[in-house]
Write a protein that holds these residues in place. Structure first.
Motif, mmCIF file in Angstrom:
data_model
loop_
_atom_site.group_PDB
_atom_site.id
_atom_site.type_symbol
_atom_site.label_atom_id
_atom_site.label_comp_id
_atom_site.label_asym_id
_atom_site.label_seq_id
_atom_site.Cartn_x
_atom_site.Cartn_y
_atom_site.Cartn_z
ATOM 1 N N ASP A 177 0.847 -1.198 0.000
ATOM 2 C CA ASP A 177 0.000 0.000 0.000
ATOM 3 C C ASP A 177 0.879 1.244 0.000
ATOM 4 O OD1 ASP A 177 -2.092 -1.737 0.160
ATOM 5 O OD2 ASP A 177 -2.790 -1.102 2.151
ATOM 6 N N ILE A 178 0.744 2.054 -1.037
ATOM 7 C CA ILE A 178 1.518 3.295 -1.123
ATOM 8 C C ILE A 178 0.600 4.427 -0.657
ATOM 9 C CG2 ILE A 178 2.773 4.855 -2.677
ATOM 10 C CD1 ILE A 178 4.142 2.190 -2.771
ATOM 11 N N TYR A 179 0.839 4.905 0.564
ATOM 12 C CA TYR A 179 0.025 5.987 1.110
ATOM 13 C C TYR A 179 0.647 7.325 0.720
ATOM 14 C CZ TYR A 179 -2.422 2.735 4.222
ATOM 15 O OH TYR A 179 -3.185 1.730 4.730
ATOM 16 N N THR A 180 -0.202 8.227 0.191
ATOM 17 C CA THR A 180 0.333 9.516 -0.217
ATOM 18 C C THR A 180 -0.671 10.612 0.086
ATOM 19 O OG1 THR A 180 1.291 10.692 -2.093
ATOM 20 C CG2 THR A 180 -0.389 9.060 -2.636
ATOM 21 N N ASP A 181 -0.512 11.781 -0.574
ATOM 22 C CA ASP A 181 -1.418 12.903 -0.258
ATOM 23 C C ASP A 181 -2.610 12.972 -1.204
ATOM 24 O OD1 ASP A 181 -0.016 13.683 -2.481
ATOM 25 O OD2 ASP A 181 0.833 15.499 -1.600
ATOM 26 N N VAL A 182 -2.760 12.001 -2.085
ATOM 27 C CA VAL A 182 -3.978 11.880 -2.906
ATOM 28 C C VAL A 182 -4.547 10.487 -2.649
ATOM 29 C CG1 VAL A 182 -3.749 13.473 -4.847
ATOM 30 C CG2 VAL A 182 -2.418 11.373 -4.833
ATOM 31 N N ASP A 183 -5.854 10.340 -2.911
ATOM 32 C CA ASP A 183 -6.464 9.057 -2.530
ATOM 33 C C ASP A 183 -6.460 8.037 -3.666
ATOM 34 O OD1 ASP A 183 -8.322 10.305 -4.074
ATOM 35 O OD2 ASP A 183 -9.971 10.205 -2.635
ATOM 36 N N GLY A 184 -5.526 8.178 -4.588
ATOM 37 C CA GLY A 184 -5.402 7.186 -5.651
ATOM 38 C C GLY A 184 -4.738 7.786 -6.872
ATOM 39 N N VAL A 235 -2.543 2.498 -4.407
ATOM 40 C CA VAL A 235 -2.190 3.883 -4.076
ATOM 41 C C VAL A 235 -3.369 4.444 -3.305
ATOM 42 C CG1 VAL A 235 -1.682 6.175 -5.002
ATOM 43 C CG2 VAL A 235 -0.760 4.134 -6.143
ATOM 44 N N ARG A 236 -3.129 4.950 -2.114
ATOM 45 C CA ARG A 236 -4.223 5.408 -1.267
ATOM 46 C C ARG A 236 -3.774 6.569 -0.382
ATOM 47 N NH1 ARG A 236 -5.312 0.394 2.807
ATOM 48 N NH2 ARG A 236 -6.708 1.978 3.645
ATOM 49 N N SER A 237 -4.731 7.165 0.333
ATOM 50 C CA SER A 237 -4.404 8.391 1.055
ATOM 51 C C SER A 237 -4.092 8.143 2.529
ATOM 52 C CB SER A 237 -5.583 9.360 0.960
ATOM 53 O OG SER A 237 -5.383 10.437 1.840
ATOM 54 N N SER A 238 -3.058 8.809 3.015
ATOM 55 C CA SER A 238 -2.759 8.723 4.453
ATOM 56 C C SER A 238 -3.600 9.735 5.219
ATOM 57 C CB SER A 238 -1.284 8.993 4.706
ATOM 58 O OG SER A 238 -1.003 10.349 4.496
ATOM 59 N N PHE A 239 -4.269 10.635 4.483
ATOM 60 C CA PHE A 239 -5.058 11.671 5.162
ATOM 61 C C PHE A 239 -6.479 11.212 5.473
ATOM 62 C CE2 PHE A 239 -1.845 14.380 2.875
ATOM 63 C CZ PHE A 239 -1.093 14.607 4.013
ATOM 64 N N ASP A 240 -6.873 10.071 4.918
ATOM 65 C CA ASP A 240 -8.170 9.516 5.300
ATOM 66 C C ASP A 240 -8.103 9.116 6.773
ATOM 67 O OD1 ASP A 240 -9.112 9.772 2.750
ATOM 68 O OD2 ASP A 240 -8.737 7.690 2.175
#
Ligand code: ADP
Ligand code: ASP
Ligand code: MG
Length: 424
Positions: A177-184, A235-240
């Motif tokens: 899981d690649i967590y970033t600042d966009v949700d995909g 690719v998913r968000s760490s801000f969720d």
């Protein structure tokens, strides 16, 4: 129970609050009974600062670099990830989770000798797997490994993605899981086109093109590795909110899955638009038209480590002289010109012209393989906006167009809309 590698990028670990938030994401997976390895980037802006420090030092040419010793560059710029790996391990421990940090050399993640842009060659996952068995969470510094000269090597900018996928392959993880600042992954960079839509799935090949053509959401090499080793990458968000419903779903977590193309049921002709700024165009005028000329020009550029991208060679009118145009990253233009001056006599050309501040916009989609007219649509749409096309390259699944930099945003939005990507 699954084995999961979770990677958190720079904005996700930008300060202590965010590191605590990341720890909550990790805790969710640990509490669900999964084996977890975490890969972290440096705090956002940190790597740029470190690179700036190196570049601000007096210039002395050294190993692998004309301006400084690339091994010392690596010693400096790898340090950002060391900090975040330690901080996240402490945050996890404070939540009662058994965790420890690992630097690249401790695992070890073995790379080649190309300091500054090293490639991972081998990872011994056995230590990590043993620690999983003891219930320990591994917090691994991304972006770094150990070169054959026994010194720290870094993997090129954005390299923590590659660390994560390579570790996932090495420990045979069920998921990365690649967590970033966009949700995909979106149809284009959502920072440029607010109408961009999130894609549920993207085929490895398309993602490879998107990343190579400028969508920096994943480092190119990470996509190559995911494709070769069949790593299920999200690719998913760490801000969720870490504890929102569905976040811990082991099969369909929120985000974009990068996967084999046969897993994608509804195939579009065009999947996405990517762009790369800061390209420079170099034209060699009246180049001798004979065998060996291209090798005489591009061989020395390759030896100097300059990445030549689009190449356009005209057919000469009388068979004696022609023009050769190609692009290089703007940052490399001075070095490229110096290399070209050296070969001017042997290759034989009249003049060199160069133009900075170009951009390349690209239309990508595996559906293009079976559809005609995709390129013509792009050319017409750009013409309608009076955007001049300087060069074009195509492959089976992409069209790249070189334009003047100031038109980048307009071109991206125009192409995004002409292929209906903003429609739900
Ligand atoms: P990280 O620090 O987490 O590695 P990056 O900045 O490297 O994050 O990558 C995430 C960024 O990639 C997003 O903020 C977004 O602006 C950019 N990006 C470019 N193209 C795309 C795309 N097609 N889909 C999603 N994000 C994209
Ligand atoms: N910190 C490194 C960079 O900024 C690696 C990464 O973030 O992936 O390039
Ligand atoms: Mg990144």
């Amino acid at each position: 129970m699954a084995r999961i590698v979770m990677k958190f990028g720079g904005t996700s670990v930008a300060d202590l609050d965010r590191i605590h938030n990341v720890a909550r994401h990790v805790k969710r997976e640990v509490d669900a009974g999964h084996e977890v390895a975490v890969v972290v980037s440096a705090m956002s802006g940190k790597t740029n600062e470190l690179v700036g420090w190196v570049q601000g030092m007096p210039k002395v040419s050294g190993a692998n670099s004309p301006f400084f010793d690339a091994r010392e560059y690596d010693a400096v710029v790898a340090s950002g990830e060391q900090v975040t790996s330690g901080l996240l391990a402490i945050a996890l421990q404070s939540m009662g989770i058994h965790a420890r940090s690992w630097q690249g050399w401790q695992i070890p993640i073995r790379t080649d000798n190309a300091h500054g842009a090293a490639r991972i060659q081998e990872i011994d996952g056995s230590f990590l797997v043993k620690r999983f068995g003891e219930g320990q969470v591994a917090v691994i510094a991304g972006f770094q490994g150990l070169a054959p000269d026994n010194r720290i090597a870094t993997l090129g900018r954005g390299g923590s993605d590659t660390s994560a996928v390579a570790i996932a392959a090495a420990v045979k993880a069920d998921r990365c899981d690649i967590y970033t600042d966009v949700d995909g992954v979106y149809t284009t960079d959502p920072r440029i086109e607010p109408k961009a839509r999130r894609l549920a799935k993207v085929a490895f090949e398309e993602m490879l093109e998107m990343a190579s053509l400028g969508a920096k959401v994943l480092q190119v090499r990470s996509v190559e590795l995911a494709m070769v080793h069949k790593v299920r990458t999200f690719v998913r968000s760490s801000f969720d909110d870490p504890d929102a419903p569905g976040m811990g779903d082991p099969v369909n977590p929120p985000g974009t899955l990068i996967c084999d193309e046969d897993e994608i049921v509804e195939q579009q002709v065009v999947t996405g638009i990517a762009y790369a700024k800061d390209e420079a165009q170099i034209s060699l005028r009246r180049v001798a038209d004979r065998p060996g000329v291209a090798a005489g020009i591009f061989g020395p550029l390759a030896e100097a480590g300059i990445n030549v991208d689009m190449i356009v060679q005209n057919i000469s009118e009388d068979g004696s002289r022609t023009d050769m145009t190609f692009t290089v990253p703007s940052a490399d233009v001075d070095r490229a010109l110096a290399v070209l001056e050296k070969v001017r006599q042997t290759v034989g050309f009249d003049a060199i012209q160069h133009d900075d501040g170009m951009s390349k916009v690209s239309v990508i989609g595996i559906g293009m393989r079976s559809h005609a007219g995709v390129a013509a649509t792009a050319f017409k749409a750009l013409a309608d906006k009076a955007i001049n096309i300087r060069a074009i390259t195509t492959s089976e699944i992409k069209i790249s167009i070189l334009i003047d930099g100031p038109y980048t945003e307009l071109a991206v939005r125009t192409l995004h809309s002409v292929y209906g990507l903003d429609k739900h």
